[in-house]
Write a protein that holds these residues in place. Structure first.
Motif, mmCIF file in Angstrom:
data_model
loop_
_atom_site.group_PDB
_atom_site.id
_atom_site.type_symbol
_atom_site.label_atom_id
_atom_site.label_comp_id
_atom_site.label_asym_id
_atom_site.label_seq_id
_atom_site.Cartn_x
_atom_site.Cartn_y
_atom_site.Cartn_z
ATOM 1 N N ASP A 192 -70.801 -3.170 -30.390
ATOM 2 C CA ASP A 192 -71.100 -4.430 -31.061
ATOM 3 C C ASP A 192 -70.127 -5.561 -30.762
ATOM 4 N N ALA A 193 -69.245 -5.377 -29.783
ATOM 5 C CA ALA A 193 -68.250 -6.412 -29.499
ATOM 6 C C ALA A 193 -67.701 -6.211 -28.086
ATOM 7 N N SER A 194 -66.975 -7.201 -27.628
ATOM 8 C CA SER A 194 -66.255 -7.108 -26.365
ATOM 9 C C SER A 194 -64.766 -7.187 -26.646
ATOM 10 N N ILE A 195 -63.995 -6.502 -25.818
ATOM 11 C CA ILE A 195 -62.539 -6.538 -25.924
ATOM 12 C C ILE A 195 -62.036 -7.161 -24.637
ATOM 13 N N VAL A 196 -61.257 -8.209 -24.772
ATOM 14 C CA VAL A 196 -60.708 -8.912 -23.618
ATOM 15 C C VAL A 196 -59.198 -8.915 -23.746
ATOM 16 N N VAL A 197 -58.534 -8.573 -22.648
ATOM 17 C CA VAL A 197 -57.082 -8.605 -22.602
ATOM 18 C C VAL A 197 -56.684 -9.620 -21.539
ATOM 19 N N PRO A 249 -67.493 -12.772 -24.175
ATOM 20 C CA PRO A 249 -68.253 -13.705 -25.003
ATOM 21 C C PRO A 249 -67.724 -15.134 -24.892
ATOM 22 N N ALA A 250 -68.621 -16.083 -25.042
ATOM 23 C CA ALA A 250 -68.268 -17.496 -24.910
ATOM 24 C C ALA A 250 -67.259 -17.953 -25.961
ATOM 25 N N LEU A 251 -67.103 -17.194 -27.046
ATOM 26 C CA LEU A 251 -66.155 -17.570 -28.091
ATOM 27 C C LEU A 251 -64.709 -17.507 -27.616
ATOM 28 N N ILE A 252 -64.463 -16.774 -26.541
ATOM 29 C CA ILE A 252 -63.106 -16.603 -26.048
ATOM 30 C C ILE A 252 -62.809 -17.689 -25.034
ATOM 31 N N SER A 253 -61.938 -18.607 -25.410
ATOM 32 C CA SER A 253 -61.548 -19.646 -24.461
ATOM 33 C C SER A 253 -60.115 -19.388 -24.028
ATOM 34 N N LEU A 254 -59.919 -19.536 -22.737
ATOM 35 C CA LEU A 254 -58.599 -19.282 -22.174
ATOM 36 C C LEU A 254 -57.732 -20.523 -22.256
ATOM 37 N N MET A 255 -56.445 -20.295 -22.488
ATOM 38 C CA MET A 255 -55.482 -21.389 -22.455
ATOM 39 C C MET A 255 -55.164 -21.703 -20.995
ATOM 40 N N SER A 275 -67.613 -10.570 -30.969
ATOM 41 C CA SER A 275 -69.033 -10.286 -30.804
ATOM 42 C C SER A 275 -69.653 -11.555 -30.230
ATOM 43 N N GLU A 276 -70.942 -11.556 -30.051
ATOM 44 C CA GLU A 276 -71.595 -12.769 -29.554
ATOM 45 C C GLU A 276 -71.453 -13.931 -30.540
ATOM 46 N N ALA A 277 -71.312 -13.614 -31.830
ATOM 47 C CA ALA A 277 -71.282 -14.666 -32.852
ATOM 48 C C ALA A 277 -69.942 -14.845 -33.555
ATOM 49 N N ASN A 278 -69.062 -13.860 -33.475
ATOM 50 C CA ASN A 278 -67.821 -13.914 -34.261
ATOM 51 C C ASN A 278 -66.584 -13.560 -33.443
ATOM 52 N N LEU A 279 -65.539 -14.315 -33.657
ATOM 53 C CA LEU A 279 -64.224 -13.958 -33.133
ATOM 54 C C LEU A 279 -63.594 -13.054 -34.180
ATOM 55 N N MET A 280 -63.450 -11.769 -33.871
ATOM 56 C CA MET A 280 -63.040 -10.784 -34.853
ATOM 57 C C MET A 280 -61.531 -10.575 -34.897
ATOM 58 N N LEU A 281 -60.859 -10.746 -33.749
ATOM 59 C CA LEU A 281 -59.417 -10.558 -33.677
ATOM 60 C C LEU A 281 -58.896 -11.293 -32.454
ATOM 61 N N ASP A 282 -57.779 -11.972 -32.617
ATOM 62 C CA ASP A 282 -57.130 -12.688 -31.515
ATOM 63 C C ASP A 282 -55.635 -12.627 -31.782
ATOM 64 N N VAL A 283 -54.944 -11.686 -31.110
ATOM 65 C CA VAL A 283 -53.521 -11.485 -31.381
ATOM 66 C C VAL A 283 -52.721 -11.377 -30.085
ATOM 67 N N SER A 284 -51.508 -11.892 -30.146
ATOM 68 C CA SER A 284 -50.585 -11.721 -29.022
ATOM 69 C C SER A 284 -50.088 -10.272 -29.039
ATOM 70 N N PHE A 285 -49.557 -9.820 -27.920
ATOM 71 C CA PHE A 285 -49.116 -8.427 -27.815
ATOM 72 C C PHE A 285 -48.036 -8.071 -28.824
ATOM 73 N N ASP A 286 -47.173 -9.012 -29.158
ATOM 74 C CA ASP A 286 -46.111 -8.698 -30.117
ATOM 75 C C ASP A 286 -46.642 -8.537 -31.544
ATOM 76 N N ARG A 287 -47.920 -8.841 -31.768
ATOM 77 C CA ARG A 287 -48.537 -8.651 -33.077
ATOM 78 C C ARG A 287 -49.446 -7.427 -33.112
ATOM 79 N N LEU A 288 -49.394 -6.575 -32.081
ATOM 80 C CA LEU A 288 -50.152 -5.323 -32.077
ATOM 81 C C LEU A 288 -49.252 -4.180 -32.514
#
Length: 121
Positions: free
Chosen positions: A40-45, A21-27, A54-67
């Motif tokens: 209902d969503a995409s998972i990007v690693v 989804p376009a909501l995910i911008s890479l550093m 999802s297409e409209a919402n950023l539901m979770l954005d965590v670094s690996f040490d926060r999983l």
């Protein structure tokens, strides 16, 4: 799917976009390592974090040490269930349905995340 912040995502075999989804911008310098679609969503690693959007919402954005935990359950005649539990209560857990056509992509995603969150990996 190894993609960095300067590349565009490939198209799926059916011609639809397999892009996150376009909501995910890479550093700068961040690379996508795996991507799978839930109902209902995409998972990007990436090489730095896990993102659920999802297409409209950023539901979770965590670094690996926060999983804290990821669970993937497959049952007969229904979509699989993916449960993502972050370490911090401020990051909401995610429960997603994953269709069978995404199992291969999910296996790649889970393998990468598992190696990143396992101590000593």
């Amino acid at each position: 799917m190894d993609m960095d912040s300067d590349q565009t995502a490939p198209s799926a075999p059916d011609g639809s976009s397999s892009a996150p989804p376009a909501l995910i911008s890479l550093m700068r310098g961040e690379r996508i390592q795996a991507h799978a679609k839930a109902v209902d969503a995409s998972i990007v690693v990436t090489d730095r974090r896990l993102v659920v959007a999802s297409e409209a919402n950023l539901m979770l954005d965590v670094s690996f040490d926060r999983l804290r935990r990821i669970q993937f359950d497959i049952e007969r005649a229904r979509p699989a269930a993916l449960v993502i539990v972050p370490e911090w209560p401020s990051d909401p857990p995610q429960v997603l349905s994953v269709p069978p056509d995404q199992y291969d992509a999910m296996a790649t995603l889970l393998s990468y995340v598992g190696m990143r969150i396992h101590p000593g990996s």
